[in-house]
Scaffold this motif. Sequence first.
Motif, short mmCIF file in Angstrom:
data_model
loop_
_atom_site.label_atom_id
_atom_site.label_comp_id
_atom_site.label_asym_id
_atom_site.label_seq_id
_atom_site.Cartn_x
_atom_site.Cartn_y
_atom_site.Cartn_z
N ARG A 1 1.02 3.18 8.49
CA ARG A 1 1.12 1.73 8.30
C ARG A 1 1.06 1.01 9.65
O ARG A 1 0.42 -0.02 9.79
CB ARG A 1 2.42 1.37 7.56
N HIS A 2 1.74 1.59 10.63
CA HIS A 2 1.73 1.02 11.98
C HIS A 2 0.29 0.98 12.53
O HIS A 2 -0.17 -0.03 13.05
CB HIS A 2 2.64 1.85 12.88
N LEU A 3 -0.41 2.12 12.38
CA LEU A 3 -1.79 2.16 12.86
C LEU A 3 -2.65 1.11 12.15
O LEU A 3 -3.49 0.46 12.75
CB LEU A 3 -2.40 3.54 12.63
N ALA A 4 -2.43 0.95 10.85
CA ALA A 4 -3.21 -0.03 10.07
C ALA A 4 -3.03 -1.42 10.67
O ALA A 4 -4.00 -2.17 10.86
CB ALA A 4 -2.78 -0.02 8.61
N ARG A 5 -1.80 -1.78 11.01
CA ARG A 5 -1.54 -3.12 11.55
C ARG A 5 -2.17 -3.29 12.94
O ARG A 5 -2.84 -4.28 13.22
CB ARG A 5 -0.02 -3.37 11.62
N VAL A 6 -1.97 -2.29 13.79
CA VAL A 6 -2.48 -2.40 15.17
C VAL A 6 -4.01 -2.42 15.17
O VAL A 6 -4.64 -3.25 15.84
CB VAL A 6 -1.95 -1.22 16.02
N VAL B 1 0.85 -1.20 0.00
CA VAL B 1 0.00 0.00 0.00
C VAL B 1 0.88 1.25 0.00
O VAL B 1 1.87 1.32 0.72
CB VAL B 1 -0.92 -0.01 1.25
N ASP B 2 0.51 2.22 -0.82
CA ASP B 2 1.23 3.49 -0.86
C ASP B 2 0.63 4.39 0.23
O ASP B 2 -0.34 5.10 -0.02
CB ASP B 2 1.05 4.09 -2.26
N ALA B 3 1.19 4.32 1.43
CA ALA B 3 0.60 5.04 2.57
C ALA B 3 0.84 6.54 2.45
O ALA B 3 1.88 6.97 1.96
CB ALA B 3 1.19 4.51 3.87
N SER B 4 -0.15 7.33 2.89
CA SER B 4 -0.07 8.78 2.77
C SER B 4 0.73 9.38 3.91
O SER B 4 0.70 8.87 5.04
CB SER B 4 -1.47 9.40 2.80
N ALA B 5 1.38 10.49 3.64
CA ALA B 5 2.08 11.25 4.67
C ALA B 5 1.59 12.69 4.61
O ALA B 5 1.45 13.25 3.52
CB ALA B 5 3.58 11.19 4.45
N ASP B 6 1.30 13.28 5.75
CA ASP B 6 0.95 14.70 5.80
C ASP B 6 1.34 15.24 7.16
O ASP B 6 2.02 14.54 7.92
CB ASP B 6 -0.55 14.91 5.51
N LEU B 7 0.91 16.45 7.51
CA LEU B 7 1.38 17.02 8.77
C LEU B 7 0.82 16.28 9.98
O LEU B 7 1.33 16.39 11.07
CB LEU B 7 1.11 18.52 8.85
N HIS B 8 -0.23 15.47 9.78
CA HIS B 8 -0.81 14.76 10.91
C HIS B 8 -0.09 13.45 11.22
O HIS B 8 -0.07 13.01 12.36
CB HIS B 8 -2.29 14.46 10.65
#
Lengths: 296, 168
Positions: free
Chosen positions: A268-273, A254-261
């Motif tokens: 990706r970590h949150l997705a797994r947990v 998955v091409d995970a998004s990055a932003d100021l949040h």
Amino acid sequence: MIPAPFTYHRPKTLGAALRLLQTLGSVARVLAGGQSLLPMMKLRLAAPAHLIDIGRIAALRRIRAGGGRLRIGALATHSMIESVPAVRRWVPVLAETASTIGDLQVRNLGTMGGAAVHADPAADYPATLLALDAEFVLQGPDGARIVPASEFFQGLMATALRPDELLIEISLPTAQRVGAAYMKMPNPASGFALAGVAASVALDGDGRCRHVRVGITGVASAAYRARHVEQALLGQEPTDEVLAAASAAAADGVDASADLHASAEYRRHLARVLTRRALAAARDRRRSGKQGLPSS
Amino acid sequence: MSEVASRISVAVNGTAHHAEVEPRLLLVHFLREVLSLTGTHIGCDTTNCGACTVLMDGRPVKSCTIFAVQADGREVMTVEGLARDGQLHPIQEGFHEQHGLQCGFCTPGMMMTGYALLQRTPNPSEAEIRWAISGNLCRCTGYVNIVEAIKHAAEKMRSAPAPAGGRS
Ligand SMILES: Cc1cc2nc3c(=O)[nH]c(=O)nc-3n(C[C@H](O)[C@H](O)[C@H](O)COP(=O)(O)OP(=O)(O)OC[C@H]3O[C@@H](n4cnc5c(N)ncnc54)[C@H](O)[C@@H]3O)c2cc1C
Ligand code: FES
Ligand code: FES
């Protein structure tokens, strides 16, 4: 902030709305609850010349159960999804999802159809609609077609809906006895999902996974199904260890998004947990038969 | 621009109002500028703060995020609809008695959300109050006294079930 001027139309029937959409073409925009469109119009990120307010088409607000499906009209508000007995009975995880959206005022006006079509990458419903194998009924000038959730959400604010179509209904299967749960890490300011995971699990007579769905929102530009996780669990007994091992693949490929949040790695970590937690909750609910409804 | 004015009819605090409005007129501007009901405040103007909360058909909505034309044929209640015959509604009394405000900017929205909560849930728990007002931001009080104010109103309304003022 004042939106750009527009001509206002308020069709009373679906047919009239579709005709307007066809005649006016791309200069028109559909208005449902307005909780995404109005903020965009006030910022002049959207400036449609014509607004077609579908808010008074009563037929689009109905919720009906029957024939192994729950059919939810596109105009059902988040507050309705949260509280209507048929939703709480047949797809309690959808009520649970709705109750996490924004705040009371937004839930009173915002609609499930509007949220689905808007397809914000951090919207909540897409995860749950993927996990429940929802079908989208899209009505155009030549009739209706049905699109499964796995094909509806296509990219950043992009869906399978064509410009001359209206989303009229979202329908969900109710025959299969599943346990399901939605787990979300909200952005503390907006309430939108930094990551949100919906899981749905059905077990066979030996307590092994017969059916698994995992829908993930907030992580990539569009909500997706974590098929690696689903496949790894089929036929397995869903112990905590098995669920944890399978959940490690929640953001694979998955091409995970990055932003100021949040950074891509944090998402990706949150997705797994959250996948592990949602699967465990879904399993427990399936085993106990209790669906953990939000209070209303 | 091909915009045409729309005729609307909105019942505000029990009185029917007919007007010709530009479709892009927001409900909050209709209330404040056309009807001169300036009790409803504009805080953020970006759908985040809840200062502009009014009730539409009994439910809290953000009046900065709905067009006046969408309220056509609906019933709207604003903070001006709370007091009756010069007597404060218990929710207003609660904010006064419990010091539920400092600058007062968020207060009309808070009171409308609190009022709507008490119509449905006459005896709310602290958690229910906090959940209900989670779309109403206050920059001054820290919320503790706002929660106390709503509790005060709940008690008052339960002990006097048909209080003077307010419409349900
Ligand atoms: C403060 C705030 C917090 C929020 N927090 C969250 C959150 O935590 N989680 C979350 O998921 N969402 C959140 N939202 C968004 C909210 O859920 C919106 O209600 C939703 O995204 C849009 O639904 P709507 O009915 O308001 O649609 P509108 O704003 O009316 O329309 C949105 C888009 O969909 C199109 N459209 C609407 N209905 C149809 C239809 N039936 N057929 C074809 N096109 C249609 C419109 O043309 C427009 O492009 C938040 C919004 C606000 C303002
Ligand atoms: S002014 Fe409407 S939400 Fe802040
Ligand atoms: S009292 Fe000042 S914002 Fe609430």
